[in-house]
Each structure stands twice: as structure tokens, then as C-alpha cells.
Enzyme design. Structure first.
Site, PDB file in Angstrom:
ATOM      1  N   LEU A  37      45.999  32.808  33.044  1.00 61.35           N
ATOM      2  CA  LEU A  37      45.385  33.618  31.999  1.00 61.35           C
ATOM      3  C   LEU A  37      44.908  32.753  30.835  1.00 61.35           C
ATOM      4  O   LEU A  37      43.928  33.081  30.173  1.00 61.35           O
ATOM      5  CB  LEU A  37      46.363  34.686  31.504  1.00 61.35           C
ATOM      6  N   GLU A  38      45.552  31.642  30.601  1.00 61.97           N
ATOM      7  CA  GLU A  38      45.202  30.756  29.494  1.00 61.97           C
ATOM      8  C   GLU A  38      43.998  29.858  29.785  1.00 61.97           C
ATOM      9  O   GLU A  38      43.530  29.141  28.899  1.00 61.97           O
ATOM     10  CB  GLU A  38      46.408  29.893  29.117  1.00 61.97           C
ATOM     11  N   VAL A  77      47.471  29.372  41.088  1.00 58.20           N
ATOM     12  CA  VAL A  77      47.831  30.362  42.099  1.00 58.20           C
ATOM     13  C   VAL A  77      48.319  31.599  41.358  1.00 58.20           C
ATOM     14  O   VAL A  77      49.136  31.498  40.445  1.00 58.20           O
ATOM     15  CB  VAL A  77      48.963  29.842  43.019  1.00 58.20           C
ATOM     16  N   THR A 107      53.034  45.254  40.699  1.00 55.74           N
ATOM     17  CA  THR A 107      52.351  45.900  39.580  1.00 55.74           C
ATOM     18  C   THR A 107      50.889  45.468  39.541  1.00 55.74           C
ATOM     19  O   THR A 107      50.437  44.676  40.367  1.00 55.74           O
ATOM     20  CB  THR A 107      53.022  45.522  38.242  1.00 55.74           C
ATOM     21  N   HIS A 111      49.628  43.578  37.330  1.00 62.41           N
ATOM     22  CA  HIS A 111      49.564  42.310  36.613  1.00 62.41           C
ATOM     23  C   HIS A 111      48.616  41.332  37.306  1.00 62.41           C
ATOM     24  O   HIS A 111      47.815  40.659  36.658  1.00 62.41           O
ATOM     25  CB  HIS A 111      50.974  41.721  36.500  1.00 62.41           C
ATOM     26  N   ARG A 165      46.099  26.889  51.893  1.00 59.39           N
ATOM     27  CA  ARG A 165      44.889  26.432  51.195  1.00 59.39           C
ATOM     28  C   ARG A 165      45.120  25.140  50.411  1.00 59.39           C
ATOM     29  O   ARG A 165      44.174  24.517  49.947  1.00 59.39           O
ATOM     30  CB  ARG A 165      44.376  27.532  50.277  1.00 59.39           C
ATOM     31  N   ASN A 200      36.182  27.433  39.431  1.00 58.57           N
ATOM     32  CA  ASN A 200      37.368  28.274  39.469  1.00 58.57           C
ATOM     33  C   ASN A 200      38.011  28.182  40.850  1.00 58.57           C
ATOM     34  O   ASN A 200      37.507  28.753  41.813  1.00 58.57           O
ATOM     35  CB  ASN A 200      36.978  29.718  39.156  1.00 58.57           C
TER      36      ASN A 200
END
Length: 157
Positions: free
Chosen positions: A58-59, A82, A88, A90, A129, A115
Site C-alpha cells: 500500500l505504501e 506479494v 476480508t 483487505h 512466480r 508493477n
């Protein structure tokens, strides 16, 4: 169907700066992605590789923005991480915001951002991967960075 990248067919150039942003989560998997990415970048002439480890994926958008604001000479940013789907929403929030944020920073700052954040439902998928083989997504990330840097330099000439 997986395809291996032909590293020999990638362009080589003199000098480039690539910043790698990596998540601290699932460090062994991200370590493998990072190692392959750095190996290919160095083999193709990227002489300045700077790596930052972040709390999570997220950062990445915030960090990418800070990188381009403080280092206008960066040629590309590679994001490695990853995100594992749990019970949930999230997972969806993290992946959606990560992709949206990175795209926003890339377009605004006019710096390519690769990305390679792996959104998976099972850790085994991420491990596959990041295996020590020709299908490692770190290779793919490096190849994308090299190709976009080469393309950008050609259009600037």
C-alpha cells in the site's frame, strides 16, 4: 501459459537509474524476485540500482511519489511485493489502491513504474512466480524496465 524472457534480446545501454521498492511482507519470495531483477538490470547496463524496503504494498504509491520528487533523474521504478487474499476485502483494497496510485504517480511524474506486486490466493502461487528459474517475475520486471527505458530514450532523441 508462461513464457521465458529472452534476456539476450533486451537492449543494453550505458548507465541508468532504477529504484526498486519492495515490500517487507513475504520476504523470502520478494528476496527472490529482487535478486533476479537486479541480476538482469546489471547485466543490461543499469549502473545505479537503489532499493528501499517498505512496510507493505500500500505504501508503494507514496514512496514512488517521494522518489520522483527527490530524484528527478530516476529512469524507472520497479515495485516488488506479494499480497495474499484472506477472508476480508483487505486484499482488494490493497491491490486496487496500489495499482491506481502507481498509475497516477507514473503519469503525473512521467516516470515508468513497473508493477510486479503479485496478487495471489495461495502463497504457492507467489512461490512459483518467484522460483529460481527463467519464469521468475523479477526477470519480467527488469525486462519491462529495460525496454521502457530504451524506448523512452529513443523517442527523446
Amino acid at each position: 501459459m508462461q513464457q521465458a524472457i529472452d534476456i539476450g534480446a533486451l537492449p543494453t545501454f550505458d548507465g541508468a537509474t532504477v529504484v526498486i521498492l519492495r515490500s517487507k511482507w513475504y520476504a523470502d519470495i520478494v528476496d527472490s524476485l529482487h535478486a533476479k531483477c537486479v541480476e538482469v538490470l546489471r547485466a543490461k547496463g543499469v549502473d545505479n540500482i537503489v532499493t528501499h524496503t517498505l512496510p507493505g504494498s500500500l505504501e508503494f504509491a507514496y514512496a514512488a511519489n517521494e522518489v520522483v520528487e527527490t530524484n528527478p533523474d530516476v529512469d524507472a521504478i520497479v515495485c516488488l511485493g506479494v499480497v495474499l487474499k484472506g477472508d476480508t476485502y483487505h486484499f482488494e483494497m490493497i491491490i486496487d489502491e496500489c495499482v491506481r496510485g502507481l498509475g497516477e504517480v507514473s503519469r503525473r511524474a512521467r516516470v515508468p513504474i513497473i508493477n510486479e506486486v503479485l496478487p495471489v490466493t495461495e502463497l504457492a502461487h507467489a512461490e512459483a512466480r518467484a522460483a529460481d528459474d527463467e519464469f521468475n517475475k523479477g526477470i519480467e520486471a527488469a525486462a519491462a524496465a529495460i525496454e521502457i527505458i530504451h524506448w523512452r530514450r529513443q523517442i527523446k532523441e
